[in-house]
Scaffold this active site. Structure first.
Site, PDB file in Angstrom:
ATOM      1  N   CYS A 257       0.818 -30.983 -15.689  1.00 38.18           N
ATOM      2  CA  CYS A 257       1.495 -32.266 -15.474  1.00 38.18           C
ATOM      3  C   CYS A 257       2.292 -32.754 -16.690  1.00 38.18           C
ATOM      4  O   CYS A 257       3.470 -33.092 -16.542  1.00 38.18           O
ATOM      5  CB  CYS A 257       0.516 -33.340 -15.040  1.00 38.18           C
ATOM      6  SG  CYS A 257      -1.101 -32.767 -14.569  1.00 38.18           S
ATOM      7  N   ARG A 286      -8.923 -23.912 -19.582  1.00 38.02           N
ATOM      8  CA  ARG A 286      -9.926 -24.969 -19.707  1.00 38.02           C
ATOM      9  C   ARG A 286     -11.208 -24.367 -20.268  1.00 38.02           C
ATOM     10  O   ARG A 286     -11.659 -23.335 -19.774  1.00 38.02           O
ATOM     11  CB  ARG A 286     -10.203 -25.595 -18.341  1.00 38.02           C
ATOM     12  CG  ARG A 286      -8.963 -26.256 -17.771  1.00 38.02           C
ATOM     13  CD  ARG A 286      -9.196 -26.811 -16.397  1.00 38.02           C
ATOM     14  NE  ARG A 286      -7.963 -27.382 -15.881  1.00 38.02           N
ATOM     15  CZ  ARG A 286      -7.815 -27.872 -14.661  1.00 38.02           C
ATOM     16  NH1 ARG A 286      -8.846 -27.863 -13.821  1.00 38.02           N
ATOM     17  NH2 ARG A 286      -6.671 -28.367 -14.266  1.00 38.02           N
ATOM     18  N   GLN A 304      -2.746 -22.119 -10.992  1.00 36.55           N
ATOM     19  CA  GLN A 304      -2.780 -22.895  -9.759  1.00 36.55           C
ATOM     20  C   GLN A 304      -1.425 -22.786  -9.083  1.00 36.55           C
ATOM     21  O   GLN A 304      -0.424 -22.611  -9.746  1.00 36.55           O
ATOM     22  CB  GLN A 304      -3.070 -24.364 -10.078  1.00 36.55           C
ATOM     23  CG  GLN A 304      -4.436 -24.567 -10.685  1.00 36.55           C
ATOM     24  CD  GLN A 304      -4.679 -26.012 -11.056  1.00 36.55           C
ATOM     25  OE1 GLN A 304      -3.779 -26.714 -11.486  1.00 36.55           O
ATOM     26  NE2 GLN A 304      -5.909 -26.454 -10.888  1.00 36.55           N
ATOM     27  N   ASP A 306       0.510 -24.944  -8.413  1.00 41.23           N
ATOM     28  CA  ASP A 306       0.561 -26.358  -8.781  1.00 41.23           C
ATOM     29  C   ASP A 306       1.933 -26.939  -8.455  1.00 41.23           C
ATOM     30  O   ASP A 306       2.922 -26.220  -8.390  1.00 41.23           O
ATOM     31  CB  ASP A 306       0.300 -26.462 -10.290  1.00 41.23           C
ATOM     32  CG  ASP A 306      -0.233 -27.818 -10.695  1.00 41.23           C
ATOM     33  OD1 ASP A 306      -0.421 -28.666  -9.816  1.00 41.23           O
ATOM     34  OD2 ASP A 306      -0.450 -28.017 -11.905  1.00 41.23           O
ATOM     35  N   HIS A 308       4.301 -30.897  -8.729  1.00 37.65           N
ATOM     36  CA  HIS A 308       4.393 -32.328  -8.997  1.00 37.65           C
ATOM     37  C   HIS A 308       5.617 -32.870  -8.305  1.00 37.65           C
ATOM     38  O   HIS A 308       6.697 -32.311  -8.428  1.00 37.65           O
ATOM     39  CB  HIS A 308       4.444 -32.581 -10.504  1.00 37.65           C
ATOM     40  CG  HIS A 308       3.194 -32.132 -11.191  1.00 37.65           C
ATOM     41  ND1 HIS A 308       3.021 -30.846 -11.637  1.00 37.65           N
ATOM     42  CD2 HIS A 308       2.037 -32.789 -11.449  1.00 37.65           C
ATOM     43  CE1 HIS A 308       1.804 -30.733 -12.157  1.00 37.65           C
ATOM     44  NE2 HIS A 308       1.181 -31.887 -12.052  1.00 37.65           N
ATOM     45  N   LYS A 387      -7.469 -39.388  -5.239  1.00 36.43           N
ATOM     46  CA  LYS A 387      -7.024 -38.093  -4.712  1.00 36.43           C
ATOM     47  C   LYS A 387      -7.655 -37.779  -3.365  1.00 36.43           C
ATOM     48  O   LYS A 387      -8.703 -38.334  -3.008  1.00 36.43           O
ATOM     49  CB  LYS A 387      -7.353 -36.983  -5.708  1.00 36.43           C
ATOM     50  CG  LYS A 387      -8.825 -36.907  -6.071  1.00 36.43           C
ATOM     51  CD  LYS A 387      -9.113 -35.734  -7.006  1.00 36.43           C
ATOM     52  CE  LYS A 387     -10.600 -35.622  -7.271  1.00 36.43           C
ATOM     53  NZ  LYS A 387     -10.990 -34.393  -7.940  1.00 36.43           N
ATOM     54  N   HIS A 433       0.518 -35.206  -7.667  1.00 37.38           N
ATOM     55  CA  HIS A 433       0.090 -33.875  -8.108  1.00 37.38           C
ATOM     56  C   HIS A 433      -0.485 -33.210  -6.862  1.00 37.38           C
ATOM     57  O   HIS A 433      -1.245 -33.841  -6.136  1.00 37.38           O
ATOM     58  CB  HIS A 433      -1.062 -33.918  -9.115  1.00 37.38           C
ATOM     59  CG  HIS A 433      -0.859 -34.808 -10.286  1.00 37.38           C
ATOM     60  ND1 HIS A 433      -0.752 -34.317 -11.563  1.00 37.38           N
ATOM     61  CD2 HIS A 433      -0.784 -36.153 -10.392  1.00 37.38           C
ATOM     62  CE1 HIS A 433      -0.622 -35.335 -12.404  1.00 37.38           C
ATOM     63  NE2 HIS A 433      -0.631 -36.459 -11.721  1.00 37.38           N
TER      64      HIS A 433
HETATM   65 ZN   LIG Z   1      -0.824 -32.406 -12.304  1.00 34.50          ZN
END
Ligand SMILES: [Zn+2]
Length: 562
Positions: A257, A286, A304, A306, A308, A387, A433
């Site tokens: 992000c 992580r 991911q 992922d 946005h 979320k 997200h």
């Molecule tokens: Zn994010």
């Protein structure tokens, strides 16, 4: 500070010429000292008098322990590549000389700083490594390097004794991936596993293009300043890999992000350009969950699918609706059912509670408008927003949290994001997200167990194995194999000397969708006998077969055609 401390029979040096801008004046061009402790000193960035004093104390007491009465301080820059500036180094070196002289327990010699010198030393019989030391921030690093090289962890993680249906057992049998002890919690993808990984990415890229996403990529490493702005340093620090580097204090990105915000910020945006949908497949790191060996289900390095989305407030509901549709389509492909959970503001959260309420009610109304049932999870939201998480059910009936949609008013605020509205005023966009498959590593682990290794044709690392009934058909088998390969099928040829029964059994353990069995009859008829994974056999020509597999792949069919 790094030092090398040597017990010497003799040390002799002569000055050649000054080699740095700052150097100490010296009348004495040559020096020879016998029976001394020589302390080679390298001053590093950030060293202070504390390190200098410690090094002098240690050297003097080492000398006294050896029964030596002389100490030679010798500036020696070659022990580190993280050097202090010459003037700082010279000052600290002079401080060391003063500290050593003040002790009065040894006679102190100091080679002048900043000179190119000719050096000759005659060392007593001590192992050198034991006498090298590091003080200050680099101390730990040097100590480790000085330890004997330990190769005992350079090996594959041992997965023996796990159940047959575990993704680690299946993954090993099908040669998909391994874990190595030198990279705990991180995946080594073998060629077969990489095919599955790439097919999933390809699938998601197609889906995202269809839904108006644009793909981006950002660096793995960023200065901690970025994580301060994003709030990660405050709220996520314990799960981050943070370290000192030659570009300052940095962190490996634990999420995509913050860097995505930076891309948005590079230009001005009009209300007409929103939603701006970005997709990203970068690796993230992580450091959470140390020491838990659960294969692909918990990893420290992950990718991911992922994304946005930068939206206006009036676009939130339609965007969530479109995401709910996308999730339905994606999980339909794997024949997986799912349920939704709405998580609200946690205790450790960022930002104004009114914004939290606004965001939470926007998610609720999108779920309601789409008649999507959900479970309420109080206080389980991300630190930046509420979320919706989706639990996906595999063939064994187990639930896995995969997809997620998170609404965020905080990051746009922290990064001061703006767009120009219809009336010319500057407004702040909201960030959504979202990940559909979630973490690819984990999702592949789930898929391996979901399919028990029997991947549909579009995911199967090997789609077809060609076997010849006997040696007489080897040429025909090879010709068919080459044609299938030209047609871009993922195909293998077994032209070993083993019996046909053995070859078929072997191909079955590879769980491939199709085995092509070729004998004299097939060669005479110019056909193939195809045995599908279900055990059914059919005879057809090569074009029909290629068409059939291609159709399964194009449709991402969940099962074989017969
Ligand atoms: Zn994010």
């Amino acid at each position: 500070m790094r030092v090398l401390q040597l017990d010497v029979e003799s040390i002799e040096y002569s000055l050649v010429k000054p080699e740095s801008e700052v150097y100490e004046q010296s009348d004495k061009k040559r020096e020879r000292v016998e029976d001394a402790v020589a302390l080679f000193v390298c001053v590093e960035k950030g060293d202070s008098e504390a390190e200098a004093k410690q090094a002098v104390d240690d050297a003097v007491s080492f000398a006294l322990k050896q029964g030596v009465k002389k100490l030679v301080l010798y500036p020696f820059a070659h022990l580190s590549n993280d050097l202090a500036s010459p003037s700082e180094a010279m000052m600290l070196f002079q401080t060391m000389r003063k500290l050593a002289e003040e002790k009065k327990s040894v006679e102190v010699f100091a080679a002048p700083f900043g000179w190119n010198k000719r050096l000759s030393i005659n060392v007593k019989g001590y192992p050198l490594a034991e006498q090298s030391k590091s003080y200050g921030k680099n101390a730990v690093k040097t100590k480790k390097a000085a330890e004997r090289i330990d190769t005992s962890i350079v090996k594959k993680s041992d997965w023996s004794g796990l159940p047959e249906n575990d993704h680690r057992t299946i993954g090993e049998k099908l040669d998909l991936y391994s874990f190595q002890e030198v990279s705990p919690g991180m995946v080594y993808w073998h060629p077969n596993g990489m095919i599955i990984y790439n097919e999933l990415v390809k699938f998601m890229r197609e889906k995202e293009a269809e839904y108006g996403y644009e793909e981006i990529s950002t660096p793995e490493i960023a200065n901690v300043a970025l994580w301060k702005v994003s709030g990660h340093l405050e709220h996520y620090r314990n799960d981050m890999f943070l370290f000192e580097s030659n570009i300052g204090s940095v962190g490996l990105k634990p999420m995509n992000c913050p860097s995505t915000m930076l891309i948005y910020k590079t230009r001005k945006w009009s209300y007409k350009e929103l939603p701006f949908r970005t997709a990203i497949f970068d690796k993230i790191h992580r450091s959470e969950l140390s020491g838990v060996a659960t294969g692909l289900f918990r990893v420290k390095e992950m990718t991911q699918d992922d994304g946005h989305i930068f939206v206006r407030e009036d676009q939130i509901e339609s965007e969530i609706t479109s995401l709910l549709k996308m999730i339905k389509e994606v999980y339909g492909v794997f024949n997986m059912k799912y349920t939704a959970k709405l998580s609200t503001m946690p205790d450790d959260h960022m930002g104004d509670e009114r914004l939290w309420e606004k965001a939470t009610s926007a998610l609720k109304s999108a779920l309601d408008a789409n008649k999507m049932k959900y479970e309420l999870k109080e206080k389980e939201g991300a630190f930046y927003g509420p979320k919706i998480d989706f639990d996906v059910y595999d063939s064994q009936g187990r639930a896995w949290q995969c997809a997620t949609i998170q609404l965020d008013y905080q990051l746009p605020l922290r990064f001061k994001l703006e767009y120009t509205d219809k009336d010319g005023s500057q407004k702040m966009p909201v960030v959504v997200h979202r990940a559909i498959l979630g973490t690819l590593e984990r999702f592949i682990g789930i898929l391996v167990e979901h399919y028990q290794g029997k991947f549909p044709s579009w995911l199967a690392p090997i789609q077809v194995i060609v076997v010849a009934v006997s040696e007489k058909s080897n040429n025909y088998a090879e010709a068919v194999f080459n044609d299938l390969k030209k047609s871009k099928l993922r195909v293998k040829l077994d032209n070993s000397d083993r019996t046909i029964q053995y070859k078929i059994r072997e191909a079955v353990t590879q769980k491939v969708p199709y085995i092509v069995i070729l004998g004299e009859r097939e060669e005479a008829n110019k056909t193939l006998t195809i045995r599908s994974r279900t055990g059914v056999q059919k005879e057809m020509n090569i074009n029909e077969f290629v068409k059939l597999v291609n159709k399964e792949v194009a449709e991402r069919a969940n099962t074989t055609s017969f």
